[in-house]
Motif scaffolding. Sequence first.
Motif, short mmCIF file in Angstrom:
data_model
loop_
_atom_site.label_atom_id
_atom_site.label_comp_id
_atom_site.label_asym_id
_atom_site.label_seq_id
_atom_site.Cartn_x
_atom_site.Cartn_y
_atom_site.Cartn_z
N GLU A 62 30.97 38.73 38.86
CA GLU A 62 31.16 38.06 37.57
C GLU A 62 32.31 37.05 37.67
N THR A 63 32.04 35.81 37.29
CA THR A 63 33.09 34.80 37.31
C THR A 63 33.97 34.86 36.06
N ARG A 64 33.44 35.44 35.00
CA ARG A 64 34.24 35.55 33.78
C ARG A 64 35.31 36.63 33.93
N GLY A 65 36.41 36.46 33.21
CA GLY A 65 37.46 37.46 33.18
C GLY A 65 37.13 38.54 32.17
N VAL A 66 37.85 39.64 32.24
CA VAL A 66 37.58 40.78 31.37
C VAL A 66 37.79 40.43 29.90
N GLU A 67 38.76 39.56 29.62
CA GLU A 67 39.01 39.20 28.22
C GLU A 67 37.84 38.42 27.62
N ASP A 68 37.04 37.76 28.47
CA ASP A 68 35.84 37.07 28.00
C ASP A 68 34.65 38.02 27.92
N LEU A 69 34.59 38.97 28.84
CA LEU A 69 33.49 39.94 28.83
C LEU A 69 33.62 40.91 27.65
N TYR A 70 34.86 41.25 27.31
CA TYR A 70 35.11 42.23 26.25
C TYR A 70 36.19 41.68 25.30
#
Length: 208
Positions: A62-70
Amino acid sequence: MPEHKTYIVEHLDPELGPWSALEYRAIARETAGCDGVFMLSSLPEGFQVPEELKQESAFRAETRGVEDLYPEGKGKERVCLLDPAADEDLNPDDKRDFDVFLFGGILGDDPPRDRTSELRKKGFTGRRLGPVQMTTDTAVRVTRMVVEEQYTLDMIPYLDHPELKFGEKESTEMPFRYVKGKDGKPIMPEGMVDLIKKDADKSIDDLF
């Protein structure tokens, strides 16, 4: 509450060294055994995931960071950051409260560089795994044992700073905590002892 948990390493380095590659594959294999998901997040564009890791059924890149995922209000409250600076220890009851367990890679630095601090700033709820530095795969293993198998941290058999012997005169002491296997030896990723033996002249940091 989802029946199966997600384990995420927020990968903060532009490359994936041989040590981390072995650890991540071990995490993916063990996570598949409990029907969970193992994810590397914040991967830079063009990041080369090893073919061996891609083939693991539990693995996600996943290229997105955790703050974007959740994000706030959309799952952030169900994310637990494993943080040595947290106020509370991880415990079996956390299974009810969290669906995602987040690790700041690389955890296996010696001495620790507090790579988790960047995630701490994002406001995720933290839990401790104890006072002794663990490798990344050990931290995930211990978390899974507490959450999925309902161990308390003091029930888990540990080996601290074990000595690996490669012959009569050659050995090295590992500066980490491991889970003790049924054979009395530290549980380590497949191929890790061979990697350490092969590169015994390098520092551990060079292997990540």
